[in-house]
Design a protein around this motif. Structure first.
Motif, PDB file in Angstrom:
ATOM      1  N   VAL A  24     -49.922 -50.374 -14.722  1.00  0.00           N
ATOM      2  CA  VAL A  24     -49.314 -49.540 -13.691  1.00  0.00           C
ATOM      3  C   VAL A  24     -48.588 -50.458 -12.717  1.00  0.00           C
ATOM      4  CG1 VAL A  24     -49.745 -47.990 -11.737  1.00  0.00           C
ATOM      5  CG2 VAL A  24     -51.019 -47.688 -13.875  1.00  0.00           C
ATOM      6  N   TYR A  25     -47.309 -50.158 -12.491  1.00  0.00           N
ATOM      7  CA  TYR A  25     -46.502 -50.902 -11.531  1.00  0.00           C
ATOM      8  C   TYR A  25     -46.178 -49.953 -10.384  1.00  0.00           C
ATOM      9  CZ  TYR A  25     -42.488 -53.753  -9.905  1.00  0.00           C
ATOM     10  OH  TYR A  25     -41.596 -54.505  -9.170  1.00  0.00           O
TER      11      TYR A  25
ATOM     12  N   ILE B  80     -39.235 -57.195 -13.296  1.00  0.00           N
ATOM     13  CA  ILE B  80     -40.703 -57.165 -13.386  1.00  0.00           C
ATOM     14  C   ILE B  80     -41.141 -56.173 -14.476  1.00  0.00           C
ATOM     15  CG2 ILE B  80     -42.849 -56.561 -12.173  1.00  0.00           C
ATOM     16  CD1 ILE B  80     -41.705 -59.270 -11.303  1.00  0.00           C
ATOM     17  N   VAL B  81     -40.440 -55.044 -14.594  1.00  0.00           N
ATOM     18  CA  VAL B  81     -40.741 -54.087 -15.665  1.00  0.00           C
ATOM     19  C   VAL B  81     -40.599 -54.772 -17.019  1.00  0.00           C
ATOM     20  CG1 VAL B  81     -39.912 -52.001 -16.849  1.00  0.00           C
ATOM     21  CG2 VAL B  81     -40.186 -51.994 -14.365  1.00  0.00           C
ATOM     22  N   ALA B  82     -39.485 -55.449 -17.229  1.00  0.00           N
ATOM     23  CA  ALA B  82     -39.246 -56.135 -18.510  1.00  0.00           C
ATOM     24  C   ALA B  82     -40.327 -57.175 -18.786  1.00  0.00           C
ATOM     25  CB  ALA B  82     -37.866 -56.787 -18.499  1.00  0.00           C
ATOM     26  N   ARG B  83     -40.703 -57.946 -17.779  1.00  0.00           N
ATOM     27  CA  ARG B  83     -41.751 -58.954 -17.947  1.00  0.00           C
ATOM     28  C   ARG B  83     -43.099 -58.299 -18.251  1.00  0.00           C
ATOM     29  NH1 ARG B  83     -40.092 -63.810 -16.488  1.00  0.00           N
ATOM     30  NH2 ARG B  83     -38.023 -63.915 -15.580  1.00  0.00           N
ATOM     31  N   SER B  84     -43.367 -57.168 -17.621  1.00  0.00           N
ATOM     32  CA  SER B  84     -44.628 -56.453 -17.844  1.00  0.00           C
ATOM     33  C   SER B  84     -44.764 -55.983 -19.288  1.00  0.00           C
ATOM     34  CB  SER B  84     -44.717 -55.230 -16.924  1.00  0.00           C
ATOM     35  OG  SER B  84     -44.733 -55.616 -15.584  1.00  0.00           O
TER      36      SER B  84
ATOM     37  N   LYS C 258     -34.285 -46.559 -18.048  1.00  0.00           N
ATOM     38  CA  LYS C 258     -34.096 -45.785 -19.283  1.00  0.00           C
ATOM     39  C   LYS C 258     -33.971 -46.665 -20.520  1.00  0.00           C
ATOM     40  CE  LYS C 258     -29.172 -45.138 -18.435  1.00  0.00           C
ATOM     41  NZ  LYS C 258     -28.197 -44.178 -17.968  1.00  0.00           N
ATOM     42  N   GLU C 259     -33.619 -47.929 -20.362  1.00  0.00           N
ATOM     43  CA  GLU C 259     -33.511 -48.829 -21.526  1.00  0.00           C
ATOM     44  C   GLU C 259     -34.883 -49.289 -22.028  1.00  0.00           C
ATOM     45  OE1 GLU C 259     -32.579 -53.233 -20.487  1.00  0.00           O
ATOM     46  OE2 GLU C 259     -31.647 -52.035 -18.895  1.00  0.00           O
ATOM     47  N   PHE C 260     -35.932 -48.988 -21.279  1.00  0.00           N
ATOM     48  CA  PHE C 260     -37.282 -49.399 -21.651  1.00  0.00           C
ATOM     49  C   PHE C 260     -38.045 -48.186 -22.176  1.00  0.00           C
ATOM     50  CE2 PHE C 260     -36.043 -52.056 -17.962  1.00  0.00           C
ATOM     51  CZ  PHE C 260     -35.985 -53.291 -18.600  1.00  0.00           C
ATOM     52  N   PRO C 261     -38.196 -48.050 -23.500  1.00  0.00           N
ATOM     53  CA  PRO C 261     -38.798 -46.833 -24.055  1.00  0.00           C
ATOM     54  C   PRO C 261     -40.277 -46.645 -23.742  1.00  0.00           C
ATOM     55  CG  PRO C 261     -38.386 -48.445 -25.788  1.00  0.00           C
ATOM     56  CD  PRO C 261     -37.790 -48.998 -24.530  1.00  0.00           C
ATOM     57  N   HIS C 262     -40.983 -47.681 -23.356  1.00  0.00           N
ATOM     58  CA  HIS C 262     -42.423 -47.553 -23.131  1.00  0.00           C
ATOM     59  C   HIS C 262     -42.780 -47.464 -21.649  1.00  0.00           C
ATOM     60  CE1 HIS C 262     -43.003 -48.111 -27.366  1.00  0.00           C
ATOM     61  NE2 HIS C 262     -42.223 -49.173 -27.312  1.00  0.00           N
ATOM     62  N   VAL C 263     -41.809 -47.047 -20.839  1.00  0.00           N
ATOM     63  CA  VAL C 263     -42.019 -46.911 -19.392  1.00  0.00           C
ATOM     64  C   VAL C 263     -41.951 -45.441 -19.025  1.00  0.00           C
ATOM     65  CG1 VAL C 263     -41.096 -47.436 -17.099  1.00  0.00           C
ATOM     66  CG2 VAL C 263     -41.086 -49.191 -18.890  1.00  0.00           C
ATOM     67  N   GLU C 264     -42.945 -45.007 -18.282  1.00  0.00           N
ATOM     68  CA  GLU C 264     -42.952 -43.644 -17.759  1.00  0.00           C
ATOM     69  C   GLU C 264     -42.931 -43.725 -16.239  1.00  0.00           C
ATOM     70  OE1 GLU C 264     -45.659 -39.612 -18.032  1.00  0.00           O
ATOM     71  OE2 GLU C 264     -45.786 -41.101 -19.632  1.00  0.00           O
ATOM     72  N   VAL C 265     -41.990 -43.024 -15.641  1.00  0.00           N
ATOM     73  CA  VAL C 265     -41.842 -43.017 -14.185  1.00  0.00           C
ATOM     74  C   VAL C 265     -42.381 -41.700 -13.661  1.00  0.00           C
ATOM     75  CG1 VAL C 265     -40.216 -43.125 -12.263  1.00  0.00           C
ATOM     76  CG2 VAL C 265     -39.768 -44.462 -14.340  1.00  0.00           C
ATOM     77  N   GLU C 266     -43.231 -41.778 -12.650  1.00  0.00           N
ATOM     78  CA  GLU C 266     -43.741 -40.553 -12.047  1.00  0.00           C
ATOM     79  C   GLU C 266     -44.095 -40.797 -10.582  1.00  0.00           C
ATOM     80  OE1 GLU C 266     -46.844 -39.396 -14.837  1.00  0.00           O
ATOM     81  OE2 GLU C 266     -48.259 -40.739 -13.887  1.00  0.00           O
ATOM     82  N   PRO C 267     -44.076 -39.720  -9.799  1.00  0.00           N
ATOM     83  CA  PRO C 267     -44.488 -39.865  -8.404  1.00  0.00           C
ATOM     84  C   PRO C 267     -46.000 -40.049  -8.335  1.00  0.00           C
ATOM     85  CG  PRO C 267     -44.022 -37.569  -8.888  1.00  0.00           C
ATOM     86  CD  PRO C 267     -43.675 -38.361 -10.128  1.00  0.00           C
TER      87      PRO C 267
END
Length: 161
Positions: A5-6, A20-24, A59-68
């Motif tokens: 979780v970021y 940081i997302v890419a590194r994660s 959006k280029e990172f398929p394994h990322v989910e963004v939520e509030p």
């Protein structure tokens, strides 16, 4: 599956954040980018806009989910089945606060780890505050944020100079 979780306010999300997302994603199979209010900050963008822009920027990172996200971070992490909190460190000045929060979170849940990642050198100085200031004065934004984020910021400062 390794889940991280970021969390952050992402007001706005910058290229430093997406770095940081890419590194994660080298460490985790799935990542939740949790967009949070911060009672110590007055955001420029609503949480809905920040979530929307974070989705666009990642959006280029398929394994990322963004939520509030609002509430206790440890509970959010548990509810997502995650194993770690990801925090970006730009400078030594970031470390003291982040270290205290990591210890607090570990006290609440001793199984929870905090992973500190440093952004690429080209983003080590970049903050959302700097980006907002650039936008306010009509400065160039595309090197610092996704183009759609840049457009949204320009709209904000055109309406509210």
């Amino acid at each position: 599956m390794r889940i991280g979780v970021y969390p952050g306010t992402f007001d706005p999300i910058t290229r430093g954040h997406t770095d940081i997302v890419a590194r994660s994603l080298h460490l985790f199979d799935r990542l939740f980018l949790a967009v949070a209010p911060n009672p110590r900050k007055e955001p420029l963008l609503s949480i809905a806009h920040r979530v929307e822009l974070a989705k666009i920027a990642t959006k280029e990172f398929p394994h990322v989910e963004v939520e509030p996200f609002d509430g206790l971070l440890v509970k959010y992490v548990r509810d997502r089945g995650a194993h770690a909190i990801i925090r970006g460190l730009r400078a030594l000045s970031d470390f003291e606060h982040e270290f205290q929060m990591a210890l607090l979170n570990r006290k609440i849940d001793e199984q929870l780890e905090t992973v500190f990642l440093m952004p690429s050198e080209e983003f080590s100085y970049l903050t959302s505050s700097i980006v907002k200031e650039l936008a306010m004065f009509g400065g160039p934004l595309e090197d610092f944020v996704h183009p759609e984020v840049a457009n949204k910021l320009r709209q904000c400062y055109t309406k509210h100079p």
